[in-house]
Design an enzyme around this catalytic site. Structure first.
Site, PDB file in Angstrom:
ATOM      1  N   GLY A  27       0.870  -1.160   0.000  1.00  0.00           N
ATOM      2  CA  GLY A  27       0.000   0.000   0.000  1.00  0.00           C
ATOM      3  C   GLY A  27       0.899   1.199   0.000  1.00  0.00           C
ATOM      4  O   GLY A  27       2.107   1.053   0.199  1.00  0.00           O
ATOM      5  N   SER A  28       0.366   2.370  -0.216  1.00  0.00           N
ATOM      6  CA  SER A  28       1.219   3.543  -0.280  1.00  0.00           C
ATOM      7  C   SER A  28       1.287   4.269   1.052  1.00  0.00           C
ATOM      8  O   SER A  28       0.623   3.885   2.009  1.00  0.00           O
ATOM      9  CB  SER A  28       0.758   4.471  -1.393  1.00  0.00           C
ATOM     10  OG  SER A  28       1.353   4.032  -2.585  1.00  0.00           O
ATOM     11  N   VAL A  29       2.111   5.310   1.027  1.00  0.00           N
ATOM     12  CA  VAL A  29       2.408   6.078   2.236  1.00  0.00           C
ATOM     13  C   VAL A  29       1.188   6.319   3.121  1.00  0.00           C
ATOM     14  O   VAL A  29       1.221   6.065   4.303  1.00  0.00           O
ATOM     15  CB  VAL A  29       3.005   7.449   1.839  1.00  0.00           C
ATOM     16  CG1 VAL A  29       3.407   8.224   3.079  1.00  0.00           C
ATOM     17  CG2 VAL A  29       4.175   7.247   0.912  1.00  0.00           C
ATOM     18  N   ASP A  30       0.118   6.766   2.515  1.00  0.00           N
ATOM     19  CA  ASP A  30      -1.007   7.212   3.332  1.00  0.00           C
ATOM     20  C   ASP A  30      -2.091   6.163   3.544  1.00  0.00           C
ATOM     21  O   ASP A  30      -3.135   6.457   4.100  1.00  0.00           O
ATOM     22  CB  ASP A  30      -1.639   8.459   2.691  1.00  0.00           C
ATOM     23  CG  ASP A  30      -0.608   9.557   2.536  1.00  0.00           C
ATOM     24  OD1 ASP A  30       0.220   9.701   3.446  1.00  0.00           O
ATOM     25  OD2 ASP A  30      -0.624  10.256   1.498  1.00  0.00           O
ATOM     26  N   LYS A 162      -9.342   2.806   6.511  1.00  0.00           N
ATOM     27  CA  LYS A 162      -9.866   4.153   6.847  1.00  0.00           C
ATOM     28  C   LYS A 162     -11.376   4.252   6.634  1.00  0.00           C
ATOM     29  O   LYS A 162     -11.888   5.299   6.213  1.00  0.00           O
ATOM     30  CB  LYS A 162      -9.127   5.235   6.042  1.00  0.00           C
ATOM     31  CG  LYS A 162      -7.605   5.161   6.211  1.00  0.00           C
ATOM     32  CD  LYS A 162      -6.915   6.439   5.791  1.00  0.00           C
ATOM     33  CE  LYS A 162      -5.412   6.275   5.970  1.00  0.00           C
ATOM     34  NZ  LYS A 162      -4.655   7.451   5.579  1.00  0.00           N
ATOM     35  N   GLY A 468      40.864 -21.980 -52.199  1.00  0.00           N
ATOM     36  CA  GLY A 468      41.711 -23.179 -52.155  1.00  0.00           C
ATOM     37  C   GLY A 468      41.459 -24.054 -50.945  1.00  0.00           C
ATOM     38  O   GLY A 468      42.245 -24.952 -50.647  1.00  0.00           O
ATOM     39  N   SER A 470      39.195 -26.446 -50.298  1.00  0.00           N
ATOM     40  CA  SER A 470      38.967 -27.872 -50.545  1.00  0.00           C
ATOM     41  C   SER A 470      40.257 -28.571 -50.964  1.00  0.00           C
ATOM     42  O   SER A 470      40.540 -29.696 -50.532  1.00  0.00           O
ATOM     43  CB  SER A 470      37.909 -28.070 -51.627  1.00  0.00           C
ATOM     44  OG  SER A 470      36.696 -27.511 -51.194  1.00  0.00           O
ATOM     45  N   SER A 537      31.798 -20.350 -44.629  1.00  0.00           N
ATOM     46  CA  SER A 537      31.403 -19.855 -43.293  1.00  0.00           C
ATOM     47  C   SER A 537      31.713 -18.370 -43.108  1.00  0.00           C
ATOM     48  O   SER A 537      32.619 -18.002 -42.375  1.00  0.00           O
ATOM     49  CB  SER A 537      32.049 -20.694 -42.192  1.00  0.00           C
ATOM     50  OG  SER A 537      33.424 -20.892 -42.404  1.00  0.00           O
TER      51      SER A 537
END
Lengths: 630, 324
Positions: A27-30, A162, A468, A470, A537
């Protein structure tokens, strides 16, 4: 005092039969959260006289309740919090009633403390979400509910506080409850219990409110004393992450850890992951004697029947229902540090008892914790929640978070400062095949290599078409064959006639082409062969990927460095001509990029030397590495 | 939830008969859960730190912590030494108990005394509790940790002891100056602990964080853990100092002219330096009696300690400075 013993004995028995409920308040501050907890502690008589005296003095000096006791001051522990009147960090409180013992995680409500709330939620069974009756469901209420739901809490009290300030009006309460239910419908499996209360006066906290005769439900404490928390951990398959190898002497070797889920007894078949080796449990050892069986949350030491390799970070689990293993995972992340998360940066991931390097490869989106809307994201800032993919440097054992909190969760650690910078929840593996447990074979790579008297490796020839590769590969294989080495050549053109027949030359297909060849080369190395790969690659990342597939020292990158003009001039297969004429698309060097190796193990310059010279130079290099005798 | 039912205590909807199902499902009692959690924490430290040590203060919490360590690593012995930072003002019975216990268990004990403090003649009577505690305890501890290069130290603190401790992590990170920064603590979720430190940094680990004083006593009783006899009521010579009953443990305590110690039936709820630790009047001579006394007591245990009283955030300040 001897006569007190039987009473205490009885009391202790009653105590040990009690269960523990861990709950979170948000919950918040108040909203009066600290007041509520202070009230619970006070009403359950857990505030001592000296604490009460200090509280009364503090209330007069700092309190917001006039001459009345300000219960919030009892709970807000850090000096900065008392001065500012807010709750910054998670505080843990303890109280007990005749029914249960309680651990309360008191967490702050501001958006900038989302991380602290998450911390409290991670170990809680139940959440009490406070709402100010005058204000109703606010953005913060939604945020708290989302975090609670994300961290797997299903049982939620909507504490409408409250009520005294709205004349204990039932209509106000009902409207808030309706509003909240509408919102919470999107959250998974929420079981909501709404309670109207006044923490300040104690209405419906412990005592049913005289002022709200219209409310027939439970008080907050009745709810907390009776709520059912069924984690179902005991019914899940057995899992024990190994913490520590217990080796007091040569005769004893046990594996210590806390059981994350399921039960175990001597004789059970187990599988050690990620290795995939199997054994049977022979003993469950504790200080208080061997146990006939053990279950979730017990800290035990297992002895296995076989002498197999098990170390910290491994998971001993049910053989019939093994955990998933993966190195590519879809996850939810909550960022906890001022320095933002960027995809591509390396972190350490710690899950259970295992720590591995990892990278967030892809951030799909972030979730606005206030609206629950998803938003595109390129980074994750402090307190932000996001969804993304993780790539780990090694395979780990995991479970989806919703199934098991302990094995389904992880933290991310900064590689320089070692700070905990983020936390996350595993959702699923990105690879289907990872459900398949690796078959452990009794003849391994070393055995196969030994019988051939050689050191298997991959000699990876990369370079443009016509450089070259291969030719050199062919000469090298002949030379190695003459030295009685067991070899195989994987040639780009040849493989494309078979294994990779379905692949084209787009970037995606080229990546897949190399992945398959890399995996094939790995199998050949596993078979004990000196494997020569001759592939254009063109991309650095794929060559790196193959390097990482193999063990240290097994991947020898040889760059056949021939300038494009020379290759084009040679044009042995007439391909450059066709590419120039637009008859072939995506031709490396013409309309597709070749990324030169930056740290090749060996560079061959075929422009200035014959293929025989190149092959000889390569052979000499292998002798230097000890792959062949000089 | 609101209905027309006028009974405000309508519990029909809740299944009261199954209220202990949580326990049954997990098969663990409250104390077993706490024990398992502490063992998990200890093993985690052992596995992740290079050089751990257990701070052994000889009190009841240390006794429980040591007992848990015996369990955590069994059949191995606790694979780390014990460290006692001796201020030279501990109760004599504590030192006797310490030496006996360590010998019985065959453990390594390091006793560290701040030699500089001794050379300067620092003591609680001559310099006051604040200076004495800082030099002999806080500085002494830092010296010892640095001297031996310990990177992780177990301590027996609990979250229910004091408000600032309620907010401290189980793995509490300390910088190279041994300072605790309450605003910059490592997040600690689930049971995943981050014990990684750089050279010079360290962690203090509190395996008893979630235990309450009552849990400690219950566990001592249940497990028959040996504790210093000072916890049990006995006739002891005491004098009154600042409203506290101070045991006359040796002749270093200055007596006013004409003052002589009174023999009183007392015991201690916490143990520390004898001149700073107040005794309580009590007849509780065995564990059941102590537990019974606990249940009716209305005074929190830290009240017997002189160092907390200066101001209400004094413990937080001391911790920031490196006090355990």
């Amino acid at each position: 005092m001897a006569d007190s013993a039987p009473d205490v004995e009885k009391y202790l028995q009653a105590q040990s039969a009690k269960s523990t409920l861990r709950f979170l308040t948000c919950g918040s501050v108040d909203d009066g959260k600290s007041t509520l907890i202070g009230r619970l502690l006070f009403d359950s008589k857990l505030i001592f006289e000296d604490q009460l005296a200090a509280l009364e003095a503090d209330s007069k000096r700092l309190g917001t309740q006039g001459d009345e006791i300000d219960f919030a001051l009892l709970v807000d522990g850090l000096a900065a919090e008392r001065e500012q009147g807010i709750t910054i960090d998670v505080a843990y409180r303890f109280f007990a009633t005749d029914q249960r013992k309680f651990v309360v995680a008191d967490t702050p409500g501001h958006e900038q403390y989302t991380r602290n709330m998450a911390t409290g939620a991670s170990n809680a069974d139940v959440a009490v979400i406070l709402v100010d009756a005058r204000k109703g469901v606010l953005t913060q209420t939604k945020r708290h509910s989302y975090i609670v739901s994300l961290f797997g809490i299903k049982q939620v009290v909507l504490a409408v506080n409250k009520m005294d300030l709205v004349d204990f009006d039932e209509a106000v309460f009902q409207a808030i409850v309706e509003d909240y239910r509408k919102f919470a419908a999107v959250l998974d499996g929420f079981e909501i219990t709404p309670i109207p209360l006044s923490a300040l006066a104690g209405d419906n906290v412990m005592q049913a409110s005289q002022a709200m005769p219209w409310y027939a439900g439970v008080t907050l404490l009745e709810y907390l004393e009776t709520v059912q928390v069924t984690e179902g951990l005991a019914e899940q398959p057995f899992r024990l992450p190994v913490q520590w190898v217990n080796r007091p002497d040569l005769d004893f070797r046990g594996f210590s850890g806390t059981i994350a889920s399921g039960t175990v007894k001597p004789g059970d078949d187990v599988l050690i992951l990620p290795a995939g080796t199997s054994s049977k449990v022979s003993r469950i050892v504790t200080f208080d004697g061997d146990l006939p069986s053990a279950g979730p949350r017990q800290a035990v030491t297992l002895v296995l029947e076989d002498e197999i390799d098990v170390s910290r970070g491994d998971l001993i689990g049910s053989a019939s229902d093994p955990s998933q293993i993966s190195d590519q995972l879809g996850v939810h992340l909550l960022w906890m540090h001022e320095e933002a998360l960027f995809p591509g940066r390396q972190y350490y991931l710690k899950t259970g008892t295992r720590t591995v390097p990892c990278v967030v490869t892809d951030l799909k989106h972030k979730i606005n914790v206030n609206t629950l809307e998803t938003q595109p994201a390129r980074k994750l800032e402090l307190n932000e929640v996001g969804v993304g993919n993780l790539s780990l440097s090694e395979r780990i054992v995991f479970e989806p978070y919703e199934r098991n909190r302990e094995i389904g969760s992880f933290i991310l650690i900064d590689r320089q400062s070692f700070a905990t910078v983020g936390v996350g929840l595993f959702d699923f593996s990105l690879r289907r095949a990872e459900n398949v447990v690796w078959q452990t074979l009794s003849v391994d790579k070393a055995h196969r290599a030994n019988i051939k008297h050689q050191q298997p490796c991959v000699i990876w020839l990369t370079g443009l078409s016509g450089s070259g590769k291969s030719t050199i590969a062919n000469l090298l294989e002949s030379a190695l064959h003459d030295l009685n080495r067991h070899t195989y050549v994987l040639d780009g053109d040849n493989v494309r006639h078979g294994l990779n027949r379905d692949l084209g030359f787009t970037e995606v297909d080229r990546v897949e082409n190399i992945r398959r060849v890399g995996e094939t080369a790995k199998l050949m190395v596993d078979a004990g062969l000196i494997t020569i790969v001759s592939f254009i690659s063109p991309y650095r990342s794929e060559r790196q990927m193959v390097r990482e597939l193999l063990d240290e020292g097994e991947f020898i990158e040889v760059f056949v460095d021939t300038p494009l003009e020379v290759c084009e001039q040679r044009d042995t297969k007439g391909l450059y001509k066709k590419a120039r004429a637009g008859e072939i698309e995506n031709f490396t060097g013409i309309d597709s990029e070749y990324q030169r190796p930056e740290n090749a193990d060996l560079v061959l310059h075929t422009e200035a030397e014959t293929p025989e010279d190149s092959a000889a130079a390569l052979l000499q290099f292998l002798a230097k590495l000890g792959i062949v005798q000089a | 939830m609101a209905s027309n039912n006028s009974d405000p205590l309508d519990l029909e909807t809740l299944d009261l008969k199954n209220r202990t199902k949580l326990d049954v499902a997990n098969g663990l009692t409250h104390l077993q859960q706490l024990e398992a959690e502490s063992i998990h924490i200890m093993r985690e430290v052992m596995a992740e730190s290079d050089k751990p040590v257990m701070l052994y203060s000889i009190g009841k919490d240390s006794s429980v912590m040591l007992h848990l360590a015996l369990k955590a690593f069994y059949p191995s012995k606790p694979p780390f030494p014990l460290l006692h930072v001796d201020t030279t003002w501990k109760f004599r019975e504590m030192i006797e108990f310490r030496d006996k216990r360590v010998a019985e268990l065959g453990l390594d004990l390091i006793v560290h005394i701040n030699a500089e403090g001794v050379a300067q003649g620092i003591g609680p009577f001559s310099h006051g509790s604040a200076v004495h505690t800082d030099v002999m305890k806080t500085q002494g501890l830092k010296q010892a940790l640095e001297k031996y290069g310990f990177d992780a130290a177990f301590g027996g603190a609990r979250r229910d002891e004091e408000k600032s401790r309620a907010k401290e992590r189980i793995f509490s990170f300390r910088n190279a100056q041994h300072r605790w920064d309450p605003k910059n603590q490592r997040p600690e979720l689930w049971h995943i602990y981050n014990g990684r430190v750089r050279q010079g940094e360290s962690i203090r680990v509190f395996p008893l964080s979630n235990w309450t004083e009552l849990d400690i006593w219950q566990y001592i009783y249940q497990e028959a853990i040996p504790i210093v006899p000072l916890y049990f009521a006995k006739k002891r010579p005491v004098v009154e100092r600042d409203g506290m009953k101070i045991l006359v443990d040796d002749d270093r305590i200055p007596l006013a002219t004409g003052e002589s110690p009174r023999e009183e039936l007392v015991r201690f709820r916490t143990l520390g330096c004898y001149p700073l630790t107040g005794a309580i009047s009590s007849t509780a001579a065995d564990l059941p009696a102590i537990i019974e006394e606990m249940l009716v007591t209305r005074t929190s245990e830290r009240q017997g300690r002189a160092i907390d009283h200066d101001e209400s955030s004094s413990m937080e300040k001391k911790k920031q400075e490196g006090y355990f």
